[in-house]
Design a protein around this motif. Structure first.
Motif, PDB file in Angstrom:
ATOM      1  N   MET A   9       0.579  -0.991  -0.018  1.00 38.07           N
ATOM      2  CA  MET A   9       0.023   0.025  -0.082  1.00 38.07           C
ATOM      3  C   MET A   9       0.914   1.319   0.024  1.00 38.07           C
ATOM      4  SD  MET A   9      -3.194   1.237   2.441  1.00 38.07           S
ATOM      5  CE  MET A   9      -4.152  -0.136   2.194  1.00 38.07           C
ATOM      6  N   ARG A  10       0.470   2.245  -0.739  1.00 38.63           N
ATOM      7  CA  ARG A  10       1.244   3.582  -0.730  1.00 38.63           C
ATOM      8  C   ARG A  10       0.322   4.545   0.024  1.00 38.63           C
ATOM      9  NH1 ARG A  10       2.707   5.025  -6.707  1.00 38.63           N
ATOM     10  NH2 ARG A  10       0.316   5.069  -7.017  1.00 38.63           N
ATOM     11  N   SER A  11       1.097   5.733   0.429  1.00 35.32           N
ATOM     12  CA  SER A  11       0.206   6.629   1.322  1.00 35.32           C
ATOM     13  C   SER A  11       1.465   7.857   1.066  1.00 35.32           C
ATOM     14  CB  SER A  11       0.343   6.230   2.455  1.00 35.32           C
ATOM     15  OG  SER A  11       1.459   6.445   3.525  1.00 35.32           O
ATOM     16  N   ILE A  12       0.753   9.169   1.229  1.00 31.29           N
ATOM     17  CA  ILE A  12       1.367  10.482   1.379  1.00 31.29           C
ATOM     18  C   ILE A  12       1.134  11.217   2.513  1.00 31.29           C
ATOM     19  CG2 ILE A  12       1.799  10.730  -1.172  1.00 31.29           C
ATOM     20  CD1 ILE A  12      -0.535  12.415  -1.244  1.00 31.29           C
ATOM     21  N   ASP A  13       1.995  11.996   3.152  1.00 34.11           N
ATOM     22  CA  ASP A  13       1.630  12.906   3.982  1.00 34.11           C
ATOM     23  C   ASP A  13       1.339  14.267   3.127  1.00 34.11           C
ATOM     24  OD1 ASP A  13       2.243  11.163   6.346  1.00 34.11           O
ATOM     25  OD2 ASP A  13       4.636  12.008   5.935  1.00 34.11           O
ATOM     26  N   PHE A  14       0.019  14.462   3.142  1.00 36.82           N
ATOM     27  CA  PHE A  14      -0.428  15.516   2.427  1.00 36.82           C
ATOM     28  C   PHE A  14      -0.225  16.860   3.076  1.00 36.82           C
ATOM     29  CE2 PHE A  14      -3.911  18.642   1.302  1.00 36.82           C
ATOM     30  CZ  PHE A  14      -3.935  18.619   0.178  1.00 36.82           C
ATOM     31  N   ASP A  15      -0.061  16.950   4.186  1.00 36.29           N
ATOM     32  CA  ASP A  15       0.498  18.109   5.106  1.00 36.29           C
ATOM     33  C   ASP A  15       0.689  17.295   6.485  1.00 36.29           C
ATOM     34  OD1 ASP A  15      -2.075  17.876   6.603  1.00 36.29           O
ATOM     35  OD2 ASP A  15      -2.846  19.669   5.248  1.00 36.29           O
ATOM     36  N   GLU A  16       0.936  18.354   7.527  1.00 36.45           N
ATOM     37  CA  GLU A  16       1.371  17.842   8.820  1.00 36.45           C
ATOM     38  C   GLU A  16       0.293  17.085   9.582  1.00 36.45           C
ATOM     39  OE1 GLU A  16      -0.438  22.169   9.209  1.00 36.45           O
ATOM     40  OE2 GLU A  16       1.173  21.184   7.756  1.00 36.45           O
ATOM     41  N   ASN A  17      -1.011  17.286   9.080  1.00 37.32           N
ATOM     42  CA  ASN A  17      -2.045  16.483   9.915  1.00 37.32           C
ATOM     43  C   ASN A  17      -2.742  15.391   9.104  1.00 37.32           C
ATOM     44  OD1 ASN A  17      -1.825  18.180  12.400  1.00 37.32           O
ATOM     45  ND2 ASN A  17      -2.721  19.854  11.056  1.00 37.32           N
ATOM     46  N   ILE A  18      -2.546  15.591   7.801  1.00 41.29           N
ATOM     47  CA  ILE A  18      -3.409  14.569   7.042  1.00 41.29           C
ATOM     48  C   ILE A  18      -2.309  13.376   6.364  1.00 41.29           C
ATOM     49  CG2 ILE A  18      -4.632  14.196   4.757  1.00 41.29           C
ATOM     50  CD1 ILE A  18      -5.861  17.031   5.426  1.00 41.29           C
ATOM     51  N   GLU A  19      -2.735  12.313   6.220  1.00 39.22           N
ATOM     52  CA  GLU A  19      -1.993  11.193   5.660  1.00 39.22           C
ATOM     53  C   GLU A  19      -3.126  10.532   4.706  1.00 39.22           C
ATOM     54  OE1 GLU A  19       1.065   7.584   5.723  1.00 39.22           O
ATOM     55  OE2 GLU A  19       0.046   8.214   7.800  1.00 39.22           O
ATOM     56  N   ILE A  20      -2.849  10.119   3.646  1.00 39.03           N
ATOM     57  CA  ILE A  20      -3.665   9.706   2.607  1.00 39.03           C
ATOM     58  C   ILE A  20      -3.197   8.386   2.072  1.00 39.03           C
ATOM     59  CG2 ILE A  20      -4.971  10.114   0.342  1.00 39.03           C
ATOM     60  CD1 ILE A  20      -4.412  12.981   0.769  1.00 39.03           C
ATOM     61  N   PHE A  21      -4.043   7.542   1.963  1.00 38.83           N
ATOM     62  CA  PHE A  21      -3.748   6.107   1.767  1.00 38.83           C
ATOM     63  C   PHE A  21      -4.472   5.472   0.462  1.00 38.83           C
ATOM     64  CE2 PHE A  21      -2.951   6.078   6.265  1.00 38.83           C
ATOM     65  CZ  PHE A  21      -1.898   5.615   6.259  1.00 38.83           C
ATOM     66  N   GLU A  22      -3.911   5.050  -0.503  1.00 37.66           N
ATOM     67  CA  GLU A  22      -4.292   4.866  -1.820  1.00 37.66           C
ATOM     68  C   GLU A  22      -4.931   3.481  -1.668  1.00 37.66           C
ATOM     69  OE1 GLU A  22      -2.189   4.001  -6.239  1.00 37.66           O
ATOM     70  OE2 GLU A  22      -0.949   3.189  -4.357  1.00 37.66           O
ATOM     71  N   GLU A  23      -6.258   3.347  -2.153  1.00 32.35           N
ATOM     72  CA  GLU A  23      -6.924   2.282  -2.520  1.00 32.35           C
ATOM     73  C   GLU A  23      -7.472   1.635  -0.915  1.00 32.35           C
ATOM     74  OE1 GLU A  23      -8.663   0.902  -4.869  1.00 32.35           O
ATOM     75  OE2 GLU A  23      -7.674   2.489  -6.192  1.00 32.35           O
ATOM     76  N   TRP A  24      -7.525   2.380   0.206  1.00 26.54           N
ATOM     77  CA  TRP A  24      -7.793   1.769   1.513  1.00 26.54           C
ATOM     78  C   TRP A  24      -9.306   1.600   1.364  1.00 26.54           C
ATOM     79  CZ3 TRP A  24      -4.848   1.986   6.148  1.00 26.54           C
ATOM     80  CH2 TRP A  24      -5.343   1.417   7.378  1.00 26.54           C
ATOM     81  N   ASN A  25      -9.647   0.277   0.958  1.00 22.59           N
ATOM     82  CA  ASN A  25     -10.967   0.040   0.514  1.00 22.59           C
ATOM     83  C   ASN A  25     -11.822  -0.122   1.665  1.00 22.59           C
ATOM     84  OD1 ASN A  25     -10.347  -0.060  -2.075  1.00 22.59           O
ATOM     85  ND2 ASN A  25      -9.638  -2.123  -2.064  1.00 22.59           N
ATOM     86  N   ILE A  26     -13.137   0.387   1.594  1.00 25.08           N
ATOM     87  CA  ILE A  26     -14.174   0.068   2.470  1.00 25.08           C
ATOM     88  C   ILE A  26     -15.374  -0.260   1.640  1.00 25.08           C
ATOM     89  CG2 ILE A  26     -13.372   1.972   4.079  1.00 25.08           C
ATOM     90  CD1 ILE A  26     -15.210   3.926   3.009  1.00 25.08           C
ATOM     91  N   LYS A  27     -16.278  -0.870   2.125  1.00 21.69           N
ATOM     92  CA  LYS A  27     -17.351  -1.546   1.444  1.00 21.69           C
ATOM     93  C   LYS A  27     -18.511  -0.384   1.556  1.00 21.69           C
ATOM     94  CE  LYS A  27     -16.576  -6.090   2.035  1.00 21.69           C
ATOM     95  NZ  LYS A  27     -16.622  -7.431   2.513  1.00 21.69           N
TER      96      LYS A  27
END
Length: 130
Positions: free
Chosen positions: A66-84
């Motif tokens: 899985m990949r993620s980025i630190d969008f800023d100092e408070n937000i991390e975004i995960f690619e394809e973190w799937n939810i139903k």
């Protein structure tokens, strides 16, 4: 960050809120299962993640791929973190209680054990099938 701070922060961010959903601790806060969290974790589809990484060099690749980025100092975004399914809370998409429980169980971290108990109780109280 409490519920109001999370939604205000997201609404003031440059993110397309139609393309992301709240996961993990911030989702617990928005579901009123926790008072606060230290950061905001989000999931998004691959296409939106690809747009985000063109402007961000801080890409992490996790052991499971899985990949993620630190969008800023408070937000991390995960690619394809799937939810139903997600719920709309305070104008933002949030992982459902069932998906949150599955996330927490899947992570299987010591710090998630209390959250798992709370989620199981809330799901039982709301009579949600798991």
């Amino acid at each position: 960050m409490n519920k109001d701070e999370i939604t205000k922060y997201l609404n003031n961010s440059k993110l397309d809120l139609d393309e992301v959903w709240i996961i993990c601790g911030a989702a617990m806060v928005l579901h009123d299962l926790r008072e606060s969290t230290s950061d905001i974790d989000l999931g998004c589809k691959k296409e939106y993640f690809e747009k985000l990484i063109t402007n961000n060099k801080n890409i992490k690749t996790w052991p499971d791929g899985m990949r993620s980025i630190d969008f800023d100092e408070n937000i991390e975004i995960f690619e394809e973190w799937n939810i139903k399914e997600n719920n709309q809370i305070s104008g933002v998409k949030v992982s459902s209680l069932k998906d949150l429980l599955n996330q927490k169980k899947g992570l299987n971290r010591e710090k998630d054990k209390f959250d798992i108990k709370i989620l199981e109780e809330k799901i039982k109280e709301k009579r949600i099938d798991i």
